[in-house]
Design a protein around this motif. Structure first.
Motif, PDB file in Angstrom:
ATOM      1  N   TRP A   8       0.889  -1.164   0.000  1.00  0.00           N
ATOM      2  CA  TRP A   8       0.000   0.000   0.000  1.00  0.00           C
ATOM      3  C   TRP A   8       0.922   1.208   0.000  1.00  0.00           C
ATOM      4  CZ3 TRP A   8      -5.063   0.454  -0.752  1.00  0.00           C
ATOM      5  CH2 TRP A   8      -5.670   1.686  -0.482  1.00  0.00           C
ATOM      6  N   ALA A   9       0.811   2.022  -1.043  1.00  0.00           N
ATOM      7  CA  ALA A   9       1.722   3.156  -1.184  1.00  0.00           C
ATOM      8  C   ALA A   9       1.091   4.195  -2.100  1.00  0.00           C
ATOM      9  CB  ALA A   9       3.049   2.680  -1.778  1.00  0.00           C
ATOM     10  N   GLY A  40       8.197   0.201  -7.491  1.00  0.00           N
ATOM     11  CA  GLY A  40       8.412   1.179  -8.559  1.00  0.00           C
ATOM     12  C   GLY A  40       9.888   1.208  -8.935  1.00  0.00           C
ATOM     13  N   ALA A  41      10.465   2.407  -8.945  1.00  0.00           N
ATOM     14  CA  ALA A  41      11.870   2.570  -9.318  1.00  0.00           C
ATOM     15  C   ALA A  41      12.817   2.434  -8.135  1.00  0.00           C
ATOM     16  CB  ALA A  41      12.065   3.943  -9.966  1.00  0.00           C
ATOM     17  N   ASN A  42      12.292   2.248  -6.932  1.00  0.00           N
ATOM     18  CA  ASN A  42      13.122   2.202  -5.722  1.00  0.00           C
ATOM     19  C   ASN A  42      13.305   0.781  -5.218  1.00  0.00           C
ATOM     20  OD1 ASN A  42      13.358   5.092  -5.477  1.00  0.00           O
ATOM     21  ND2 ASN A  42      11.211   5.068  -4.875  1.00  0.00           N
ATOM     22  N   THR A  43      14.527   0.470  -4.815  1.00  0.00           N
ATOM     23  CA  THR A  43      14.840  -0.826  -4.223  1.00  0.00           C
ATOM     24  C   THR A  43      15.446  -0.592  -2.848  1.00  0.00           C
ATOM     25  OG1 THR A  43      15.210  -1.835  -6.380  1.00  0.00           O
ATOM     26  CG2 THR A  43      16.168  -2.960  -4.486  1.00  0.00           C
ATOM     27  N   TYR A  44      14.938  -1.339  -1.876  1.00  0.00           N
ATOM     28  CA  TYR A  44      15.389  -1.242  -0.492  1.00  0.00           C
ATOM     29  C   TYR A  44      15.970  -2.589  -0.088  1.00  0.00           C
ATOM     30  CZ  TYR A  44      11.967   2.488  -1.006  1.00  0.00           C
ATOM     31  OH  TYR A  44      11.253   3.571  -1.469  1.00  0.00           O
ATOM     32  N   THR A  45      17.060  -2.590   0.660  1.00  0.00           N
ATOM     33  CA  THR A  45      17.706  -3.858   0.999  1.00  0.00           C
ATOM     34  C   THR A  45      18.149  -3.894   2.454  1.00  0.00           C
ATOM     35  OG1 THR A  45      19.397  -5.447   0.305  1.00  0.00           O
ATOM     36  CG2 THR A  45      20.024  -3.126   0.270  1.00  0.00           C
ATOM     37  N   GLU A  46      18.179  -5.072   2.997  1.00  0.00           N
ATOM     38  CA  GLU A  46      18.693  -5.356   4.347  1.00  0.00           C
ATOM     39  C   GLU A  46      19.206  -6.786   4.355  1.00  0.00           C
ATOM     40  OE1 GLU A  46      19.067  -3.578   7.148  1.00  0.00           O
ATOM     41  OE2 GLU A  46      17.961  -1.765   6.589  1.00  0.00           O
ATOM     42  N   THR A  47      20.103  -7.069   5.283  1.00  0.00           N
ATOM     43  CA  THR A  47      20.631  -8.414   5.514  1.00  0.00           C
ATOM     44  C   THR A  47      20.434  -8.728   6.988  1.00  0.00           C
ATOM     45  OG1 THR A  47      22.274  -8.096   3.787  1.00  0.00           O
ATOM     46  CG2 THR A  47      22.698  -9.860   5.366  1.00  0.00           C
ATOM     47  N   ARG A  59      11.139  -3.228   6.307  1.00  0.00           N
ATOM     48  CA  ARG A  59       9.907  -2.508   6.651  1.00  0.00           C
ATOM     49  C   ARG A  59      10.203  -1.364   7.614  1.00  0.00           C
ATOM     50  NH1 ARG A  59       6.756  -6.864   9.421  1.00  0.00           N
ATOM     51  NH2 ARG A  59       5.239  -5.208   9.789  1.00  0.00           N
ATOM     52  N   LEU A  60      10.928  -1.678   8.688  1.00  0.00           N
ATOM     53  CA  LEU A  60      11.210  -0.709   9.745  1.00  0.00           C
ATOM     54  C   LEU A  60      12.068   0.461   9.252  1.00  0.00           C
ATOM     55  CD1 LEU A  60      11.005  -0.108  12.846  1.00  0.00           C
ATOM     56  CD2 LEU A  60      13.154  -1.360  13.073  1.00  0.00           C
ATOM     57  N   ASN A  61      13.118   0.160   8.511  1.00  0.00           N
ATOM     58  CA  ASN A  61      14.100   1.180   8.136  1.00  0.00           C
ATOM     59  C   ASN A  61      13.831   1.883   6.810  1.00  0.00           C
ATOM     60  OD1 ASN A  61      15.637   0.686  10.444  1.00  0.00           O
ATOM     61  ND2 ASN A  61      16.746  -0.966   9.449  1.00  0.00           N
ATOM     62  N   HIS A  62      13.071   1.256   5.912  1.00  0.00           N
ATOM     63  CA  HIS A  62      12.937   1.825   4.569  1.00  0.00           C
ATOM     64  C   HIS A  62      11.492   2.012   4.121  1.00  0.00           C
ATOM     65  CE1 HIS A  62      17.233   1.213   4.159  1.00  0.00           C
ATOM     66  NE2 HIS A  62      17.063  -0.052   4.525  1.00  0.00           N
ATOM     67  N   LEU A  63      10.693   0.960   4.166  1.00  0.00           N
ATOM     68  CA  LEU A  63       9.345   1.052   3.616  1.00  0.00           C
ATOM     69  C   LEU A  63       8.449   1.975   4.445  1.00  0.00           C
ATOM     70  CD1 LEU A  63       8.657  -2.654   2.559  1.00  0.00           C
ATOM     71  CD2 LEU A  63       9.577  -0.780   1.180  1.00  0.00           C
ATOM     72  N   GLU A  64       8.300   1.675   5.716  1.00  0.00           N
ATOM     73  CA  GLU A  64       7.364   2.433   6.543  1.00  0.00           C
ATOM     74  C   GLU A  64       7.743   3.911   6.690  1.00  0.00           C
ATOM     75  OE1 GLU A  64       7.034  -0.183   9.914  1.00  0.00           O
ATOM     76  OE2 GLU A  64       5.998  -1.676   8.697  1.00  0.00           O
ATOM     77  N   PRO A  65       9.040   4.266   6.811  1.00  0.00           N
ATOM     78  CA  PRO A  65       9.365   5.696   6.825  1.00  0.00           C
ATOM     79  C   PRO A  65       8.989   6.412   5.516  1.00  0.00           C
ATOM     80  CG  PRO A  65      11.186   4.439   7.739  1.00  0.00           C
ATOM     81  CD  PRO A  65      10.209   3.451   7.145  1.00  0.00           C
ATOM     82  N   ASN A  66       8.838   5.653   4.426  1.00  0.00           N
ATOM     83  CA  ASN A  66       8.429   6.210   3.139  1.00  0.00           C
ATOM     84  C   ASN A  66       6.947   5.969   2.856  1.00  0.00           C
ATOM     85  OD1 ASN A  66      10.864   7.367   1.818  1.00  0.00           O
ATOM     86  ND2 ASN A  66      11.658   5.340   2.338  1.00  0.00           N
TER      87      ASN A  66
END
Length: 137
Positions: A8-9, A40-47, A59-66
């Motif tokens: 949802w965005a 979309g054009a953005n990619t978010y990554t974590e390990t 989710r915590l660091n990238h998706l939800e803040p955006n």
């Protein structure tokens, strides 16, 4: 591995909120799992230690803040990572529903759609709060 999921965005073209497709890709790197979520054009990554925790951190660091909400079974308030001693822990493509005094009562595919359980999908901070208050860390 890669899966198409829903988020949802805000729609990139109109700016209006709504459900959009996103791609989740993950791979095992040594003892960790790296995950990429492309919206979309953005990619978010974590390990992290397994797929659940890597998705949780994206989710915590990238998706939800955006203002992007992942709409999968792994985002339900009652889903958490299996215990580190559980063979499902690594790479961890399944989450568990655990009840106090009863243990694990169900497992779910972390990336399955949450259509029938959409009322259970919450932000990562609410999921963590539920887990720490109900089960403990």
């Amino acid at each position: 591995m890669s899966r198409l999921v829903r988020v949802w965005a805000k729609h990139p073209a109109t700016g209006e909120p709504g459900a959009l497709d996103a791609r989740v890709t993950w791979q095992v790197i040594g003892d960790d799992v790296q995950v990429w979520v492309t919206v979309g054009a953005n990619t978010y990554t974590e390990t992290s230690a397994n797929l659940f925790y890597a998705l949780f951190m994206v989710r915590l660091n990238h998706l939800e803040p955006n203002w992007i909400m992942l709409l999968t079974q792994g985002c339900r308030y009652d889903v958490w990572s299996p215990n580190a001693l559980d063979p499902r822990y690594f790479p961890g493509n399944r989450g568990v529903i655990e009840l106090p005094g009863r243990g694990v009562v169900e497992t779910v595919d972390l990336l399955a759609p949450s259509m029938h359980d959409s009322n259970k999908v919450v932000r990562s901070d609410e999921q963590m709060k539920y887990h720490s208050q109900t089960i403990g860390t």
